[in-house]
Write a protein that holds these residues in place. Structure first.
Motif, PDB file in Angstrom:
ATOM      1  N   HIS A 304       0.858  -1.183   0.000  1.00  0.00           N
ATOM      2  CA  HIS A 304       0.000   0.000   0.000  1.00  0.00           C
ATOM      3  C   HIS A 304       0.892   1.231   0.000  1.00  0.00           C
ATOM      4  O   HIS A 304       1.852   1.304   0.759  1.00  0.00           O
ATOM      5  CB  HIS A 304      -0.917   0.003   1.229  1.00  0.00           C
ATOM      6  CG  HIS A 304      -2.090   0.917   1.100  1.00  0.00           C
ATOM      7  ND1 HIS A 304      -2.032   2.252   1.409  1.00  0.00           N
ATOM      8  CD2 HIS A 304      -3.361   0.699   0.672  1.00  0.00           C
ATOM      9  CE1 HIS A 304      -3.215   2.810   1.195  1.00  0.00           C
ATOM     10  NE2 HIS A 304      -4.030   1.893   0.745  1.00  0.00           N
ATOM     11  N   ALA A 309      -1.320   5.346   6.250  1.00  0.00           N
ATOM     12  CA  ALA A 309      -2.204   4.198   6.458  1.00  0.00           C
ATOM     13  C   ALA A 309      -1.437   3.020   7.062  1.00  0.00           C
ATOM     14  O   ALA A 309      -1.920   2.328   7.961  1.00  0.00           O
ATOM     15  CB  ALA A 309      -2.850   3.792   5.139  1.00  0.00           C
ATOM     16  N   LYS A 310      -0.226   2.816   6.588  1.00  0.00           N
ATOM     17  CA  LYS A 310       0.593   1.708   7.096  1.00  0.00           C
ATOM     18  C   LYS A 310       1.015   1.963   8.547  1.00  0.00           C
ATOM     19  O   LYS A 310       1.109   1.024   9.349  1.00  0.00           O
ATOM     20  CB  LYS A 310       1.814   1.516   6.208  1.00  0.00           C
ATOM     21  CG  LYS A 310       1.469   0.988   4.811  1.00  0.00           C
ATOM     22  CD  LYS A 310       2.681   0.862   3.925  1.00  0.00           C
ATOM     23  CE  LYS A 310       3.594  -0.247   4.404  1.00  0.00           C
ATOM     24  NZ  LYS A 310       4.729  -0.456   3.472  1.00  0.00           N
ATOM     25  N   VAL A 313      -1.967   0.907  10.791  1.00  0.00           N
ATOM     26  CA  VAL A 313      -2.206  -0.525  10.927  1.00  0.00           C
ATOM     27  C   VAL A 313      -1.109  -1.208  11.746  1.00  0.00           C
ATOM     28  O   VAL A 313      -1.351  -2.217  12.420  1.00  0.00           O
ATOM     29  CB  VAL A 313      -2.343  -1.198   9.538  1.00  0.00           C
ATOM     30  CG1 VAL A 313      -0.982  -1.393   8.872  1.00  0.00           C
ATOM     31  CG2 VAL A 313      -3.071  -2.532   9.635  1.00  0.00           C
ATOM     32  N   PHE A 322      -1.668  -7.983   8.614  1.00  0.00           N
ATOM     33  CA  PHE A 322      -1.097  -7.137   7.563  1.00  0.00           C
ATOM     34  C   PHE A 322       0.296  -7.630   7.174  1.00  0.00           C
ATOM     35  O   PHE A 322       0.655  -7.632   5.991  1.00  0.00           O
ATOM     36  CB  PHE A 322      -1.033  -5.682   8.053  1.00  0.00           C
ATOM     37  CG  PHE A 322      -0.756  -4.688   6.960  1.00  0.00           C
ATOM     38  CD1 PHE A 322      -1.760  -4.293   6.090  1.00  0.00           C
ATOM     39  CD2 PHE A 322       0.513  -4.145   6.797  1.00  0.00           C
ATOM     40  CE1 PHE A 322      -1.515  -3.367   5.079  1.00  0.00           C
ATOM     41  CE2 PHE A 322       0.767  -3.232   5.795  1.00  0.00           C
ATOM     42  CZ  PHE A 322      -0.250  -2.840   4.936  1.00  0.00           C
ATOM     43  N   ARG A 370      -6.196  -3.418   1.860  1.00  0.00           N
ATOM     44  CA  ARG A 370      -7.021  -2.213   1.999  1.00  0.00           C
ATOM     45  C   ARG A 370      -8.142  -2.426   3.008  1.00  0.00           C
ATOM     46  O   ARG A 370      -8.455  -1.536   3.817  1.00  0.00           O
ATOM     47  CB  ARG A 370      -7.611  -1.821   0.640  1.00  0.00           C
ATOM     48  CG  ARG A 370      -8.281  -0.455   0.620  1.00  0.00           C
ATOM     49  CD  ARG A 370      -9.079  -0.242  -0.642  1.00  0.00           C
ATOM     50  NE  ARG A 370     -10.189  -1.177  -0.736  1.00  0.00           N
ATOM     51  CZ  ARG A 370     -11.330  -1.039  -0.053  1.00  0.00           C
ATOM     52  NH1 ARG A 370     -11.493  -0.015   0.776  1.00  0.00           N
ATOM     53  NH2 ARG A 370     -12.301  -1.924  -0.191  1.00  0.00           N
ATOM     54  N   LEU A 373      -6.722  -2.188   6.417  1.00  0.00           N
ATOM     55  CA  LEU A 373      -6.452  -0.785   6.742  1.00  0.00           C
ATOM     56  C   LEU A 373      -7.723  -0.058   7.174  1.00  0.00           C
ATOM     57  O   LEU A 373      -7.699   0.767   8.096  1.00  0.00           O
ATOM     58  CB  LEU A 373      -5.827  -0.079   5.536  1.00  0.00           C
ATOM     59  CG  LEU A 373      -4.400  -0.505   5.172  1.00  0.00           C
ATOM     60  CD1 LEU A 373      -3.996   0.092   3.827  1.00  0.00           C
ATOM     61  CD2 LEU A 373      -3.414  -0.085   6.243  1.00  0.00           C
ATOM     62  N   THR A 386      -7.450   4.908   2.181  1.00  0.00           N
ATOM     63  CA  THR A 386      -7.059   3.533   1.877  1.00  0.00           C
ATOM     64  C   THR A 386      -7.021   3.248   0.383  1.00  0.00           C
ATOM     65  O   THR A 386      -6.595   2.177  -0.017  1.00  0.00           O
ATOM     66  CB  THR A 386      -8.015   2.536   2.565  1.00  0.00           C
ATOM     67  OG1 THR A 386      -9.361   2.799   2.151  1.00  0.00           O
ATOM     68  CG2 THR A 386      -7.917   2.658   4.080  1.00  0.00           C
TER      69      THR A 386
END
Length: 564
Positions: A304, A309-310, A313, A322, A370, A373, A386
């Motif tokens: 991603h 976003a990473k 998570v 993930f 996604r 996320l 996402t």
């Protein structure tokens, strides 16, 4: 980013702002401030028109669109050359003959004040929203990758634009846009050359295209009539034509660009220049995205592309899930490398089938990532983007380009944001001054008063755009979001103008009522997803014409029956 990148970035942006402010200082009358003194030549008009449309969203979203979905998005622009020819034949001669400052002045002479005011308000609503998005688009992405506060970037971008737009008006916008387009073209060309240079030695441009074709990234034309497909030849040639007619023919942010021309011929040549260059430019930007895709077939890519976003998570209860998906992503990448090397040497159908199978597995794996996320965002009660299409190109820039060029490519993105936002603020202020303030609130003032009023309205719209940027939230894809907003309003506005041009029997009350009804129906249709958004342009245009004709016919019949 290295010190050299900051020097290139800041130096480029400040040079544009200072030059635009200095070059166009001292406009004392409305003619100079709003129409640039009618001095612009055709190449300035063409580049200015192109820069107005080519916002930062174009250079962030379009390569990511190609990375994920291939070249098909270019069909969106197929109607543009057709629209340019029609506008040059119908719209521009009329605007030039009437010597209007805004497109909506014509509607009062044809209908009445309330129709002019309504159409101007529809423009102000949709373009005011779009101005906020053109600031927000690069800000949120640069915020994610540079770690800067989002609102701080919104304010910086908006403030830089406001400085020279307030100072010099239309001429400042046109002067700076020439230099901004030079930066943009230079930066994108260098990026394209470097991408090809970064490919393995055995992969030349021809083999890169072979690999892209094997992954279905070069499928340009879709002649299907399936309304579920957003981008087809027919949606581009029909829906796109109506969208471009509305945008370039009735949107003051574009109309103001060519109204500054020295003559009718210069205006027409400027638009034809844009029509000839725009589709190849978009094709090239999409091709850059496809080459980024090929690059990541031989170099590791993140599962991603949005770093924020990473981060979310990784500190959630979904971190282990993930990591499993990331491991699977790496395994797919390693499997594809050998296949792609073999396919580039000998493009056999069996190898292509295996590549497509691995691509499908990678696509499903990214989709699962996604979904995780989204769950992580809900767990932390935070909002994260996402859909990572808008982060693909900026990720490539920051992680692969040499020092100095990173700053140049960031300058490309911010220059595009500034150029389109400047045009929008300039047009919003001009429309507010000429169509509303001067006409209905403060008539019969001198030129200096209206120049000052336009500057204050420019500042006010700039502040409003920054505020919208600060509260906005990304939709599915930035370039789609801007076009969706336009499609909701443009068809209705275009229909009003076509009624004015070609339906002489239709009177003002019928048009005014039809426009209000149409806008409500189009909004409902968009919300209920009756059709892909591109078709809303055709739908709204035809609907307002039919409703206006129906109302006028009913009124005529009522009048005839009452006089018998």
């Amino acid at each position: 980013m290295a010190a050299l990148d900051w020097i290139v970035l800041i130096g480029t942006l400040l040079t544009i702002v200072i030059y635009g402010t200095w070059k166009t200082r001292g406009s004392k009358n409305v003619e100079d401030y709003i129409r640039g003194g009618n001095q612009a030549q055709w190449w300035t008009i063409g580049l200015s028109v192109m820069a107005t449309q080519a916002s930062a969203i174009t250079f962030l979203s379009t390569p990511g669109q190609a990375f994920h979905d291939g070249m098909g998005f270019v069909q969106f622009y197929f109607g543009l050359p057709i629209a340019m020819i029609i506008i040059c034949m119908v719209f521009i001669p009329l605007y030039h003959r009437l010597k209007v400052y805004t497109a909506y002045e014509f509607l009062e002479s044809r209908f009445d004040l309330k129709t002019r005011s309504l159409t101007a308000l529809l423009f102000l609503i949709q373009r005011g929203l779009a101005a906020g998005i053109t600031i927000y688009a690069p800000a949120i992405i640069l915020s994610a990758v540079l770690g800067w506060p989002l609102n701080q970037l919104n304010i910086i971008i908006g403030f830089l634009v406001i400085i020279y737009t307030v100072s010099g008006g239309t001429k400042a916008v046109s002067v700076t846009q020439k230099h901004q387009m030079a930066v943009i073209f230079t930066g994108m060309f260098i990026a394209f050359v470097l991408i090809l240079n970064y490919l393995p030695e055995q992969i030349n441009f021809s083999k890169a295209l072979t690999i892209a074709k094997a992954n279905n990234k070069l499928n340009i034309l879709d002649f299907s009539f399936n309304l579920e497909n957003r981008y087809t030849f027919w949606s581009g040639i029909i829906g796109g034509t109506f969208l471009m007619l509305s945008y370039f023919g009735t949107d003051q942010s574009q109309v103001q660009r060519y109204l500054s021309g020295k003559s009718l011929k210069e205006m027409q040549l400027g638009l034809l220049f844009n029509g000839a260059l725009k589709v190849p430019m978009q094709f090239f930007i999409l091709l850059v995205g496809v080459m980024v895709f090929v690059f990541y077939q031989f170099n590791p890519s993140p599962i991603h592309f949005n770093p924020h976003a990473k981060e979310v998570v990784k500190v959630s209860s979904f971190a282990n899930e993930f990591e499993v998906l990331e491991s699977k992503h790496q395994t797919i990448f390693e499997s594809k490398q050998k296949l792609l090397n073999n396919y580039s040497q000998s493009p056999e159908p069996a190898l292509k089938s295996e590549i497509l199978s691995l691509n499908q597995a990678e696509k499903e794996n990214r989709e699962n990532a996604r979904i995780i996320l989204d769950k992580a965002a809900k767990e932390h009660d935070t909002k994260i983007e996402t859909n990572d299409k808008d982060y693909v190109f900026i990720h490539f820039i920051l992680n692969n380009l040499p020092r100095g060029l990173i700053g140049l490519l960031l300058a490309v993105i911010l220059s595009a944001a500034m150029s389109s936002t400047a045009s929008e603020l300039n047009a919003l202020a001009s429309t507010t001054t000429i169509d509303l303030y001067k006409r209905s609130i403060a008539p019969n003032k001198d030129d200096i008063h209206y120049v000052k009023a336009t500057k204050w309205f420019t500042l006010a719209w700039g502040i409003l755009a920054i505020c919208i940027a600060c509260i906005a939230y990304l939709a599915d894809n930035l370039i789609q979001l801007v076009n969706i907003i336009g499609s909701i309003f443009y068809g209705n506005v275009l229909g009003i103008f076509l009624l004015a041009f070609f339906f002489k029997s239709v009177k003002s009350n019928a048009v005014f009522t039809a426009a209000i009804i149409t806008q409500i129906i189009v909004l409902v249709g968009w919300y209920q997803t009756w059709m892909p958004y591109l078709w809303l342009n055709l739908f709204g245009c035809i609907l307002v014409i039919l409703i206006a004709l129906l109302i006028q016919t009913l009124k005529l019949k009522t009048y005839e029956s009452s006089t018998r």
